[in-house]
Design a protein around this motif. Structure first.
Motif, PDB file in Angstrom:
ATOM      1  N   GLY A 189     -15.692   6.580   0.202  1.00  0.00           N
ATOM      2  CA  GLY A 189     -16.446   6.434  -1.746  1.00  0.00           C
ATOM      3  C   GLY A 189     -17.373   6.872  -1.972  1.00  0.00           C
ATOM      4  O   GLY A 189     -18.583   6.451  -1.387  1.00  0.00           O
ATOM      5  N   THR A 190     -17.804   6.552  -3.604  1.00  0.00           N
ATOM      6  CA  THR A 190     -19.159   7.022  -4.176  1.00  0.00           C
ATOM      7  C   THR A 190     -19.567   5.036  -3.721  1.00  0.00           C
ATOM      8  O   THR A 190     -18.743   4.102  -4.176  1.00  0.00           O
ATOM      9  CB  THR A 190     -18.731   7.057  -5.689  1.00  0.00           C
ATOM     10  OG1 THR A 190     -18.426   8.586  -6.001  1.00  0.00           O
ATOM     11  CG2 THR A 190     -20.646   6.795  -5.992  1.00  0.00           C
ATOM     12  N   HIS A 191     -20.705   5.222  -2.477  1.00  0.00           N
ATOM     13  CA  HIS A 191     -21.336   3.488  -2.647  1.00  0.00           C
ATOM     14  C   HIS A 191     -20.631   2.971  -1.966  1.00  0.00           C
ATOM     15  O   HIS A 191     -20.509   1.713  -1.299  1.00  0.00           O
ATOM     16  CB  HIS A 191     -22.322   3.450  -3.963  1.00  0.00           C
ATOM     17  CG  HIS A 191     -22.577   4.163  -4.229  1.00  0.00           C
ATOM     18  ND1 HIS A 191     -23.953   4.395  -4.212  1.00  0.00           N
ATOM     19  CD2 HIS A 191     -22.838   4.567  -5.338  1.00  0.00           C
ATOM     20  CE1 HIS A 191     -25.121   4.798  -4.968  1.00  0.00           C
ATOM     21  NE2 HIS A 191     -24.398   5.133  -6.197  1.00  0.00           N
ATOM     22  N   ARG A 192     -19.356   3.555  -0.986  1.00  0.00           N
ATOM     23  CA  ARG A 192     -18.591   2.166   0.148  1.00  0.00           C
ATOM     24  C   ARG A 192     -18.763   2.818   0.952  1.00  0.00           C
ATOM     25  O   ARG A 192     -19.432   3.923   1.355  1.00  0.00           O
ATOM     26  CB  ARG A 192     -17.500   3.271   0.170  1.00  0.00           C
ATOM     27  CG  ARG A 192     -16.514   3.070  -2.259  1.00  0.00           C
ATOM     28  CD  ARG A 192     -16.531   1.362  -2.375  1.00  0.00           C
ATOM     29  NE  ARG A 192     -16.217   0.685  -2.122  1.00  0.00           N
ATOM     30  CZ  ARG A 192     -15.920  -0.537  -2.419  1.00  0.00           C
ATOM     31  NH1 ARG A 192     -16.777  -1.187  -3.326  1.00  0.00           N
ATOM     32  NH2 ARG A 192     -15.250  -1.672  -1.719  1.00  0.00           N
ATOM     33  N   ASP A 198     -15.921  -1.143   6.061  1.00  0.00           N
ATOM     34  CA  ASP A 198     -16.775  -2.570   6.596  1.00  0.00           C
ATOM     35  C   ASP A 198     -16.600  -3.272   8.101  1.00  0.00           C
ATOM     36  O   ASP A 198     -17.184  -3.370   8.236  1.00  0.00           O
ATOM     37  CB  ASP A 198     -15.010  -3.578   5.817  1.00  0.00           C
ATOM     38  CG  ASP A 198     -14.687  -3.707   4.543  1.00  0.00           C
ATOM     39  OD1 ASP A 198     -16.080  -4.208   4.368  1.00  0.00           O
ATOM     40  OD2 ASP A 198     -13.819  -4.193   4.055  1.00  0.00           O
ATOM     41  N   ALA A 209     -23.325   4.912   1.785  1.00  0.00           N
ATOM     42  CA  ALA A 209     -21.644   5.805   1.835  1.00  0.00           C
ATOM     43  C   ALA A 209     -21.911   6.551   3.518  1.00  0.00           C
ATOM     44  O   ALA A 209     -22.470   6.450   3.916  1.00  0.00           O
ATOM     45  CB  ALA A 209     -21.636   6.589   0.255  1.00  0.00           C
ATOM     46  N   SER A 236     -13.818  -1.405   2.607  1.00  0.00           N
ATOM     47  CA  SER A 236     -14.883  -0.612   2.697  1.00  0.00           C
ATOM     48  C   SER A 236     -15.469  -2.063   1.576  1.00  0.00           C
ATOM     49  O   SER A 236     -14.174  -2.363   0.924  1.00  0.00           O
ATOM     50  CB  SER A 236     -15.265   0.534   1.709  1.00  0.00           C
ATOM     51  OG  SER A 236     -14.079   0.698   0.640  1.00  0.00           O
ATOM     52  N   HIS A 237     -16.759  -1.803   1.079  1.00  0.00           N
ATOM     53  CA  HIS A 237     -17.303  -2.531   0.009  1.00  0.00           C
ATOM     54  C   HIS A 237     -18.317  -1.607   0.053  1.00  0.00           C
ATOM     55  O   HIS A 237     -18.859  -0.895  -0.237  1.00  0.00           O
ATOM     56  CB  HIS A 237     -17.559  -3.745   0.919  1.00  0.00           C
ATOM     57  CG  HIS A 237     -18.431  -3.248   1.881  1.00  0.00           C
ATOM     58  ND1 HIS A 237     -18.970  -4.068   3.056  1.00  0.00           N
ATOM     59  CD2 HIS A 237     -20.164  -3.290   2.180  1.00  0.00           C
ATOM     60  CE1 HIS A 237     -19.664  -2.809   3.713  1.00  0.00           C
ATOM     61  NE2 HIS A 237     -20.585  -3.401   2.957  1.00  0.00           N
ATOM     62  N   PHE A 238     -19.202  -2.172  -1.565  1.00  0.00           N
ATOM     63  CA  PHE A 238     -19.495  -1.483  -2.293  1.00  0.00           C
ATOM     64  C   PHE A 238     -20.867  -1.805  -1.819  1.00  0.00           C
ATOM     65  O   PHE A 238     -21.115  -2.952  -1.355  1.00  0.00           O
ATOM     66  CB  PHE A 238     -19.629  -1.968  -4.059  1.00  0.00           C
ATOM     67  CG  PHE A 238     -21.111  -1.448  -4.306  1.00  0.00           C
ATOM     68  CD1 PHE A 238     -20.723   0.266  -5.348  1.00  0.00           C
ATOM     69  CD2 PHE A 238     -21.553  -2.211  -4.700  1.00  0.00           C
ATOM     70  CE1 PHE A 238     -21.559   0.690  -5.778  1.00  0.00           C
ATOM     71  CE2 PHE A 238     -23.062  -1.546  -5.440  1.00  0.00           C
ATOM     72  CZ  PHE A 238     -23.001  -0.630  -6.094  1.00  0.00           C
ATOM     73  N   ASN A 239     -21.519  -0.615  -2.225  1.00  0.00           N
ATOM     74  CA  ASN A 239     -23.907  -0.138  -1.314  1.00  0.00           C
ATOM     75  C   ASN A 239     -24.256  -0.020  -2.453  1.00  0.00           C
ATOM     76  O   ASN A 239     -23.889   1.334  -2.391  1.00  0.00           O
ATOM     77  CB  ASN A 239     -23.530  -0.274   0.381  1.00  0.00           C
ATOM     78  CG  ASN A 239     -25.013  -0.177   0.622  1.00  0.00           C
ATOM     79  OD1 ASN A 239     -25.235   0.368   0.044  1.00  0.00           O
ATOM     80  ND2 ASN A 239     -24.806  -0.961   1.514  1.00  0.00           N
ATOM     81  N   PRO A 240     -24.683  -0.002  -2.733  1.00  0.00           N
ATOM     82  CA  PRO A 240     -25.804   0.643  -3.965  1.00  0.00           C
ATOM     83  C   PRO A 240     -26.312   1.738  -3.457  1.00  0.00           C
ATOM     84  O   PRO A 240     -26.829   2.772  -4.122  1.00  0.00           O
ATOM     85  CB  PRO A 240     -27.031  -0.432  -4.558  1.00  0.00           C
ATOM     86  CG  PRO A 240     -26.985  -1.212  -3.366  1.00  0.00           C
ATOM     87  CD  PRO A 240     -25.498  -1.324  -2.548  1.00  0.00           C
ATOM     88  N   CYS A 246     -27.672   6.940   3.553  1.00  0.00           N
ATOM     89  CA  CYS A 246     -28.811   5.954   3.464  1.00  0.00           C
ATOM     90  C   CYS A 246     -29.667   7.362   2.270  1.00  0.00           C
ATOM     91  O   CYS A 246     -31.004   6.531   2.886  1.00  0.00           O
ATOM     92  CB  CYS A 246     -28.891   5.017   3.692  1.00  0.00           C
ATOM     93  SG  CYS A 246     -27.658   3.765   4.530  1.00  0.00           S
TER      94      CYS A 246
END
Length: 134
Positions: free
Chosen positions: A67-70, A73, A129, A122-126, A105
């Motif tokens: 996903g976008t910026h995903r 986990d 991905a 998953s979680h958001f990461n600025p 990254c």
């Protein structure tokens, strides 16, 4: 941790095709650069990289972002860090034994051994991905 250090050391030793020559009493080692095709300039050359079974079978697998910026986990263990663009990361992971996913990254990727799917948590990461084989 030790595996990553050994992989980094192996990459450092293998990338330049060193030729040792001693200089009088100092013992200086010199390295001879390896000429690379234009498409791979700026990348690390790793000799002895074994083709993964999926790539060898010509499965035509594609790499998909989680996903976008995903970021997954449960990414698994890091196998190798690679500096380069997304296409280089896809090629290296496709041909690196044990690589099942990677985190990209922006100019660097981290090859992982975890099997990821499109519905993995998953979680958001600025910045990063996770990519998996689709």
């Amino acid at each position: 941790m030790a595996t990553r250090a050994l992989a980094s050391l192996a990459v450092a030793l293998l990338c330049c095709g060193s030729s040792s020559s001693s200089s009088s009493s100092i013992g200086v080692a010199t390295a001879t650069p390896v000429e690379r095709p234009a498409a791979l300039r700026g990348s690390v050359v790793v000799r002895g990289l074994q083709e993964a079974p999926a790539a060898a079978a010509g499965s035509g697998s594609t790499w998909l972002p989680l996903g976008t910026h995903r970021v997954a986990d449960s990414e698994g263990d890091e196998l190798l860090a690679v500096t380069g663009d997304l296409d280089l990361c896809k090629r290296v992971c496709s041909n690196y034994r044990g690589c099942k996913s990677f985190a990209f990254c922006g100019g660097q990727c981290f090859l992982k051994d975890a099997e990821i799917s499109g519905n993995s948590s998953s979680h958001f990461n600025p910045v990063c991905a996770t990519y998996y084989r689709g």
